[in-house]
Design an enzyme around this catalytic site. Sequence first.
Site, PDB file in Angstrom:
ATOM      1  N   ASP A  45       0.828  -1.202   0.000  1.00 31.63           N
ATOM      2  CA  ASP A  45       0.000   0.000   0.000  1.00 31.63           C
ATOM      3  C   ASP A  45       0.867   1.258   0.000  1.00 31.63           C
ATOM      4  O   ASP A  45       0.350   2.374  -0.118  1.00 31.63           O
ATOM      5  CB  ASP A  45      -0.994   0.007   1.165  1.00 31.63           C
ATOM      6  CG  ASP A  45      -0.333   0.029   2.538  1.00 31.63           C
ATOM      7  OD1 ASP A  45       0.907  -0.036   2.619  1.00 31.63           O
ATOM      8  OD2 ASP A  45      -1.073   0.097   3.546  1.00 31.63           O
ATOM      9  N   SER A  46       2.189   1.070   0.058  1.00 32.49           N
ATOM     10  CA  SER A  46       3.118   2.184  -0.143  1.00 32.49           C
ATOM     11  C   SER A  46       2.969   2.800  -1.531  1.00 32.49           C
ATOM     12  O   SER A  46       3.513   3.874  -1.797  1.00 32.49           O
ATOM     13  CB  SER A  46       4.568   1.724   0.063  1.00 32.49           C
ATOM     14  OG  SER A  46       4.843   0.528  -0.657  1.00 32.49           O
ATOM     15  N   ASP A  84      -1.068  -6.374  -0.347  1.00 31.10           N
ATOM     16  CA  ASP A  84      -1.115  -5.667   0.928  1.00 31.10           C
ATOM     17  C   ASP A  84      -2.538  -5.200   1.219  1.00 31.10           C
ATOM     18  O   ASP A  84      -3.127  -4.447   0.431  1.00 31.10           O
ATOM     19  CB  ASP A  84      -0.177  -4.454   0.856  1.00 31.10           C
ATOM     20  CG  ASP A  84       0.364  -4.043   2.206  1.00 31.10           C
ATOM     21  OD1 ASP A  84       0.001  -4.669   3.221  1.00 31.10           O
ATOM     22  OD2 ASP A  84       1.168  -3.093   2.243  1.00 31.10           O
ATOM     23  N   LYS A 114      -0.892  -9.578   3.041  1.00 35.63           N
ATOM     24  CA  LYS A 114      -0.210  -9.065   4.231  1.00 35.63           C
ATOM     25  C   LYS A 114      -1.149  -8.117   4.955  1.00 35.63           C
ATOM     26  O   LYS A 114      -1.875  -7.345   4.324  1.00 35.63           O
ATOM     27  CB  LYS A 114       1.078  -8.319   3.875  1.00 35.63           C
ATOM     28  CG  LYS A 114       1.819  -7.763   5.110  1.00 35.63           C
ATOM     29  CD  LYS A 114       3.087  -7.023   4.736  1.00 35.63           C
ATOM     30  CE  LYS A 114       2.821  -5.631   4.215  1.00 35.63           C
ATOM     31  NZ  LYS A 114       2.248  -4.712   5.263  1.00 35.63           N
ATOM     32  N   GLU A 116      -1.346  -5.624   8.826  1.00 39.91           N
ATOM     33  CA  GLU A 116      -0.608  -5.068   9.949  1.00 39.91           C
ATOM     34  C   GLU A 116      -1.287  -5.400  11.269  1.00 39.91           C
ATOM     35  O   GLU A 116      -2.509  -5.540  11.342  1.00 39.91           O
ATOM     36  CB  GLU A 116      -0.511  -3.540   9.796  1.00 39.91           C
ATOM     37  CG  GLU A 116       0.241  -3.081   8.563  1.00 39.91           C
ATOM     38  CD  GLU A 116       0.298  -1.566   8.436  1.00 39.91           C
ATOM     39  OE1 GLU A 116       0.869  -1.085   7.444  1.00 39.91           O
ATOM     40  OE2 GLU A 116      -0.222  -0.857   9.327  1.00 39.91           O
ATOM     41  N   GLU A 183       9.265  -3.844  10.924  1.00 33.58           N
ATOM     42  CA  GLU A 183       9.620  -2.541  10.362  1.00 33.58           C
ATOM     43  C   GLU A 183      10.073  -1.580  11.450  1.00 33.58           C
ATOM     44  O   GLU A 183       9.385  -1.379  12.449  1.00 33.58           O
ATOM     45  CB  GLU A 183       8.436  -1.937   9.599  1.00 33.58           C
ATOM     46  CG  GLU A 183       8.777  -0.601   8.973  1.00 33.58           C
ATOM     47  CD  GLU A 183       7.746  -0.106   7.972  1.00 33.58           C
ATOM     48  OE1 GLU A 183       7.915   1.019   7.456  1.00 33.58           O
ATOM     49  OE2 GLU A 183       6.776  -0.839   7.705  1.00 33.58           O
TER      50      GLU A 183
END
Length: 276
Positions: A45-46, A84, A114, A116, A183
Site C-alpha cells: 500500500d506504499s 497488501d 499481508k 498489519e 519494520e
Amino acid sequence: MARITTTTLRDKKAKNEKITMLTSYDYSTAVMVDQAGIDMILVGDSLGNVVLGYENTLAVTMEDMIHHTKAVTRATSNCLVVGDMPFLSYHVSTQEAVRNAGRFLKEAGAQAIKLEGGTERVDTVKAILDAQIPVMGHIGLTPQSVNQLGGFKVQGKDLDTARKMIEDARAMDEAGVFALVLECVPTLLAKRITEEVSCPTIGIGAGHYCDGQVLVINDMLGMFSGHIPKFVKKFANLQPLIIAALKDYKKEVETGTFPGEEHGFTIKDDVLERLY
C-alpha cells in the site's frame, strides 16, 4: 523455475538462507524483479506514496490494490506475490476481512496477503487462514497506524513496547502467518524475535539478523525524490539519469534531430505518386 511458495520460505529459514523481497506496483517493473530472481514481491500500500502521490497510505483503497496487484501477477512466474491489505479493509469485521483477502487471490491472482497488527489481529488472521489464504504479518512501525503511533519512528525502544512486540510476534507466529515483517525495530530486538518465532522474519529497518529483507523498489533504485528513510540503501540512483534522458528527448524533438530517417517507415514511390 517453479514459483516460490510459503514452504520454500520456511525451508530457507531452516537452512539459514536469506530471503529477498521488494515492492512492485506495475507490470514492467515486476517483470524485472521476477527475472532478477527475487523471492517475493509485495504489492504494497506504499503505492499510495510512491505511485499515487498521497501523503501516507491511509487513502489507498481495495480497488487501487486489486488494480495494481493484477498488473504485477501478470508479469511474474517465479516470485511469490503478496497483496497488501489497505487501511479499513480488515478492521471493520472478520467477514469483510476474509472477503477482501479473498479478492487478492480470486481477482488479482496473488498467492498471499499481508496485514498489519499484533495480538489484536489474531482472530482475523485465523479466519483468513481458515479460508485457505496465506497471511504475512507486519509489526513494529505499521504505517496504517501512523496517527496512533505519533509518526514514523522506531518502535520497541523501551521495555514495555519491546515486550509488547515480542508478544505480538509470538501471537502472529502461533496464529499461523507464513512470514512476519519487522519494520523500524532495533536490531537486537529483531534478532530476539527472529530466534523466537518459527516463521521467517522480513526486516525493513530491522537490521541484519532477520531472515530476509524488503525495500520499496523506488527507494532502492533512487527513483523517488521524497523523504528516504535511514534504513534504505540506494543500489542505483536512476532519477538523475531518467531526467537527463527526458531533457535529451525534449531537445532533440525541438531541434528536429529526433525522429531521424532510421525511425520512420517507407512507402513505395508508385503508391505515393498516385496520391497526388
